[in-house]
Design an enzyme around this catalytic site. Structure first.
Site, PDB file in Angstrom:
ATOM      1  CG  HIS A   1      -2.309  -1.477   1.025  1.00  0.00           C
ATOM      2  ND1 HIS A   1      -3.158  -0.898   1.651  1.00  0.00           N
ATOM      3  CD2 HIS A   1      -2.335  -1.892   0.262  1.00  0.00           C
ATOM      4  CE1 HIS A   1      -4.126  -1.994   1.405  1.00  0.00           C
ATOM      5  NE2 HIS A   1      -3.424  -2.586   0.411  1.00  0.00           N
TER       6      HIS A   1
ATOM      7  CE1 TYR B   1      -5.772   3.396  10.932  1.00  0.00           C
ATOM      8  CE2 TYR B   1      -5.218   3.430   9.059  1.00  0.00           C
ATOM      9  CZ  TYR B   1      -4.874   2.914  10.184  1.00  0.00           C
ATOM     10  OH  TYR B   1      -4.053   1.934   9.915  1.00  0.00           O
TER      11      TYR B   1
ATOM     12  N   PRO C   1      -4.649  -0.187  18.882  1.00  0.00           N
ATOM     13  CG  PRO C   1      -6.165  -1.503  18.157  1.00  0.00           C
ATOM     14  CD  PRO C   1      -5.566  -1.026  19.240  1.00  0.00           C
TER      15      PRO C   1
ATOM     16  CE  LYS D   1       4.010   3.177  13.896  1.00  0.00           C
ATOM     17  NZ  LYS D   1       4.205   3.114  12.554  1.00  0.00           N
TER      18      LYS D   1
ATOM     19  CE1 TYR E   1      -1.651   3.494   9.376  1.00  0.00           C
ATOM     20  CE2 TYR E   1       0.009   2.916   7.341  1.00  0.00           C
ATOM     21  CZ  TYR E   1      -1.095   2.565   8.767  1.00  0.00           C
ATOM     22  OH  TYR E   1      -2.447   1.707   8.141  1.00  0.00           O
TER      23      TYR E   1
HETATM   24  C1  PHB Z   1      -6.553  -4.644   9.927  1.00  0.00           C
HETATM   25  O1  PHB Z   1      -5.899  -4.413   9.024  1.00  0.00           O
HETATM   26  O2  PHB Z   1      -6.232  -5.360  10.878  1.00  0.00           O
HETATM   27  C2  PHB Z   1      -5.689  -3.249  10.512  1.00  0.00           C
HETATM   28  C3  PHB Z   1      -5.300  -2.593  10.059  1.00  0.00           C
HETATM   29  C4  PHB Z   1      -4.448  -1.297  10.382  1.00  0.00           C
HETATM   30  C5  PHB Z   1      -4.850  -1.165  11.777  1.00  0.00           C
HETATM   31  C6  PHB Z   1      -5.462  -1.406  12.397  1.00  0.00           C
HETATM   32  C7  PHB Z   1      -5.201  -2.832  11.956  1.00  0.00           C
HETATM   33  O3  PHB Z   1      -4.048   0.323  11.863  1.00  0.00           O
END
Ligand code: PHB
Length: 415
Positions: free
Chosen positions: A76, A205, A297, A301, A393
């Site tokens: 990505h 997000y 989450p 990280k 990130y």
């Molecule tokens: C996930 O795909 O499970 C996932 C991706 C990004 C995050 C948390 C979980 O910040």
């Protein structure tokens, strides 16, 4: 009753990603070690965890000979921040010069466990450590119970606690030196696996007046989605229709963005917590990964930090083995905590900061809510702001580098 008493050089408590990566690196160096994991291989393989690997983590895996991520993971180059019903793309590759990979932790675990098995590493599943022995001495050990009910004892030059957030090893840090830092959050994530095609090609997000939502992906047919909920929410009480309605209203906006719906196959509530324990060394016992720190989450990280810890730990151990493992040489082990903690605290800040900006806070005033959105907008509309997010990130590439002036030491001899 103790039926066996064994000796090895490194006893690793925990067979998750941190413990297994360390095992692979020690096998490569010819250092005798044993991994003890309380759960079964199957249980870990079927536990859903976050899915984002920083570029540095992908390099760690490929350097260790694990390159399935490059074939089966999804690179990505950006993420979307969505607020006010509009999407703002953060061009990770363009701004930070690095991408991330969507490759769930279960796949990382399968790769590491498969590699360890292939090289004959001594990984003992369903081996429950019940007691840490003489942690502060030069011959620490563990007592553990196997699935057949037998109790065993293992002694080692060094004990590594990679046994997750409910670490047994962490409790051996003496109270008078132990410092715990933690933060509790008044919200959690409701996570679902749905059987549906992708709704977006990159992660979204979303901050909305109804709370946070995250759109992530898994395969052509299954997707991972989350929405902010109360920490005591009962997933079983939610129907598929309610879940979709909640997700849709959080991502809705004037651009007409909608999620493609399908049956909900799994649902769980993920608790949020930030925590760090210091120091990460007591005598010959060292902590790595979630045993030493937990992140919420939001910044994805947790796994990346665990792998980064192990790279630094392995480097420090190589020096320690090369100098000889006399008690007087143990001070070099403190280098691990000193080097690892910079990244740990950067990740703590990044995860807590992203969490605070993106989630609605129970009881927050209208003023506070609008300030959060104004902060997101200020970042998204400034190249410096977008770059700051992109660097965090994708994982601050430079931090894994060894300190200035450090030289590579001789690899350790087989012991
Ligand atoms: C996930 O795909 O499970 C996932 C991706 C990004 C995050 C948390 C979980 O910040």
């Amino acid at each position: 009753m103790t039926t066996t008493a064994e000796r090895t050089r490194v006893a690793i408590v925990g067979g998750g990603p941190a413990g297994l990566l360390l095992s692979i690196l020690l096998t490569r160096d010819g250092v005798d070690h044993v991994v003890l994991e309380s759960r079964s291989h199957d249980e870990i393989e079927h536990t859903h965890r976050a899915g984002i690997l920083e570029a540095g983590s992908v390099k760690v895996l490929t350097d260790a000979g694990l390159d399935r991520v490059l074939r089966e993971g999804d690179r990505h180059d950006g993420i979307d921040l969505r607020f006010g019903g509009e999407t703002h793309r953060i061009d990770l590759a363009g701004l930070a010069g690095r991408s991330v990979w969507l490759y769930p932790q279960t796949e990382v675990f399968k790769d590491l466990a498969g590699h360890a098995r292939g090289t004959g590493a001594d990984v003992r599943w369903e081996a429950q450590v019940t007691e840490i022995l003489d942690a502060g001495t030069t011959l620490p050990g563990v007592r553990y119970r196997t699935a057949d009910g037998a109790t065993h004892e293992l002694r080692a030059d060094l004990l590594v606690g990679a046994d997750g957030s409910r670490s047994v090893c962490r409790h051996t840090l003496p109270e008078d030196v132990r410092r715990s830092f933690s933060h509790e959050y008044p919200y959690a994530w409701f996570g679902v696996i749905v059987e549906a095609p992708r709704s977006a090609s990159e992660l979204v997000y979303t901050a909305s007046e109804h709370g946070f939502a995250l759109v992530s992906q898994r395969t052509e047919t299954h997707q991972r989605l989350y929405f902010q909920c109360d920490p005591v929410e009962d997933p079983a009480a939610w129907t598929d229709e309610q879940i979709w309605a909640e997700l849709q209203r959080r991502v809705a906006g004037p651009d007409g963005f909608r999620l493609t719906e399908g049956p909900v196959r799994e649902k769980t509530v993920l608790r949020f917590r930030s925590a760090v324990v210091e120091p990460v060394r007591h005598g010959r016992m060292l902590l790595a990964g979630d045993a030493a720190h937990t992140v919420p989450p939001t910044g994805a990280k947790g796994l990346n930090l665990a792998l980064a810890d192990v790279v630094v730990l392995h480097d420090v151990l190589s020096g320690w083995f090369a100098r000889g493992t006399t008690a007087g040489a143990d001070d070099v082990l403190d280098e691990y905590g000193r080097r690892a903690s910079r990244r740990v605290w950067r990740a703590q800040h990044f995860s807590a900061w992203m969490s605070r900006m993106l989630h609605s806070h129970p009881g927050e005033s209208g003023f506070e809510a609008r300030c959060r959105i104004a902060e997101l907008r200020a970042l998204a509309e400034s190249e410096a702001g977008r770059r700051f997010i992109a660097e965090g990130y994708t994982g601050w590439g430079e931090i894994l580098a060894r300190p200035a002036g450090a030289t590579r030491r001789r690899p350790p001899q087989r012991g």
